[in-house]
Design a protein around this motif. Structure first.
Motif, PDB file in Angstrom:
ATOM      1  N   UNK A  96      35.614  31.576  20.873  1.00 33.52           N
ATOM      2  CA  UNK A  96      36.223  31.852  19.673  1.00 33.52           C
ATOM      3  C   UNK A  96      36.663  32.821  19.298  1.00 33.52           C
ATOM      4  N   UNK A  97      36.522  33.503  20.342  1.00 38.83           N
ATOM      5  CA  UNK A  97      36.818  34.778  20.592  1.00 38.83           C
ATOM      6  C   UNK A  97      36.019  35.557  19.402  1.00 38.83           C
ATOM      7  N   UNK A  98      35.866  36.809  18.880  1.00 36.81           N
ATOM      8  CA  UNK A  98      34.774  37.846  18.562  1.00 36.81           C
ATOM      9  C   UNK A  98      36.212  37.722  16.856  1.00 36.81           C
ATOM     10  N   UNK A  99      35.405  36.643  16.454  1.00 40.19           N
ATOM     11  CA  UNK A  99      35.630  37.014  15.178  1.00 40.19           C
ATOM     12  C   UNK A  99      35.065  37.375  14.262  1.00 40.19           C
ATOM     13  N   UNK A 100      34.411  38.082  14.090  1.00 43.26           N
ATOM     14  CA  UNK A 100      33.607  38.774  12.627  1.00 43.26           C
ATOM     15  C   UNK A 100      34.206  40.517  13.859  1.00 43.26           C
ATOM     16  N   UNK A 101      34.433  41.233  12.733  1.00 40.82           N
ATOM     17  CA  UNK A 101      34.780  43.018  13.060  1.00 40.82           C
ATOM     18  C   UNK A 101      33.748  43.634  13.220  1.00 40.82           C
ATOM     19  N   UNK A 102      33.816  44.479  14.341  1.00 39.08           N
ATOM     20  CA  UNK A 102      32.490  45.612  13.974  1.00 39.08           C
ATOM     21  C   UNK A 102      32.780  46.621  13.370  1.00 39.08           C
ATOM     22  N   UNK A 103      31.828  46.752  12.467  1.00 39.80           N
ATOM     23  CA  UNK A 103      31.636  47.398  11.409  1.00 39.80           C
ATOM     24  C   UNK A 103      31.213  48.321  11.452  1.00 39.80           C
ATOM     25  N   UNK A 104      32.206  49.509  11.328  1.00 35.97           N
ATOM     26  CA  UNK A 104      31.929  50.615  11.586  1.00 35.97           C
ATOM     27  C   UNK A 104      31.807  51.767  10.720  1.00 35.97           C
ATOM     28  N   UNK A 105      31.346  52.233  10.528  1.00 35.28           N
ATOM     29  CA  UNK A 105      30.338  53.644   9.425  1.00 35.28           C
ATOM     30  C   UNK A 105      31.161  55.088   9.467  1.00 35.28           C
ATOM     31  N   UNK A 106      31.231  55.736   8.422  1.00 37.28           N
ATOM     32  CA  UNK A 106      31.835  56.759   8.158  1.00 37.28           C
ATOM     33  C   UNK A 106      31.855  58.014   8.856  1.00 37.28           C
ATOM     34  N   UNK A 107      29.713  57.968   8.840  1.00 42.56           N
ATOM     35  CA  UNK A 107      29.344  58.664   9.312  1.00 42.56           C
ATOM     36  C   UNK A 107      28.399  58.442  11.395  1.00 42.56           C
ATOM     37  N   UNK A 108      29.482  57.976  12.008  1.00 42.28           N
ATOM     38  CA  UNK A 108      30.194  57.542  13.900  1.00 42.28           C
ATOM     39  C   UNK A 108      28.290  56.946  13.793  1.00 42.28           C
ATOM     40  N   UNK A 109      28.115  56.095  13.284  1.00 42.34           N
ATOM     41  CA  UNK A 109      27.638  55.094  13.909  1.00 42.34           C
ATOM     42  C   UNK A 109      28.507  53.367  13.362  1.00 42.34           C
TER      43      UNK A 109
END
Length: 137
Positions: A96-109
């Motif tokens: 199905x592919x990567x269906x949920x994006x990678x969540x990036x924080x404003x703290x560079x994590x």
């Protein structure tokens, strides 16, 4: 017999492949799997939807894993301690592919998506879908 979520299109059981690298090698060599999933460069199965994308190498260089141990240690931990989940996620990404994006924080994590990053990295994806935490509504 393995559960259906651990069996590739050709009938090969993922649990009999020693690691995600062997899964990728099998997928690129097997005519049945290529016909069902496509070649593993990430271009045709990277994601569904209209997410923003980031180069995987850039993401891993710019964002930390959270515990400051580094991505190599994070990926080793996932591989050693969460192998069944990694195998199941690998097959899901292939289907199905990567269906949920990678969540990036404003703290560079990376706030969410360590397993998806590991699978994308191991399968040789060049880009992954991302979402910035400030974009959550």
């Amino acid at each position: 017999m393995a559960p259906d979520d651990l069996v590739l299109a050709c009938g090969q059981e993922m649990e009999h492949l020693s690691g995600i690298g062997e899964v990728a090698d099998h997928m690129n060599a097997c005519g049945i799997c290529i016909g069902n999933y496509g070649a593993l460069d990430g271009s045709d199965i990277a994601s569904s939807g209209s997410a923003e994308y980031m180069e995987l190498k850039q993401l891993l260089a710019s964002y930390s894993d959270g515990d400051q141990q580094g991505w190599e240690a994070e990926f080793r931990n996932l591989r050693e301690n969460d192998a069944p989940a990694i195998r199941a996620l690998t097959l899901s990404v292939l289907r199905h592919g990567i269906t949920t994006p990678i969540l990036l924080g404003g703290d560079c994590r990376v706030w969410d998506g360590h397993h998806r990053l590991y699978v994308a990295h191991a399968l040789g994806f060049e880009q992954v879908p991302i979402q910035h935490a400030g974009d959550i509504k």
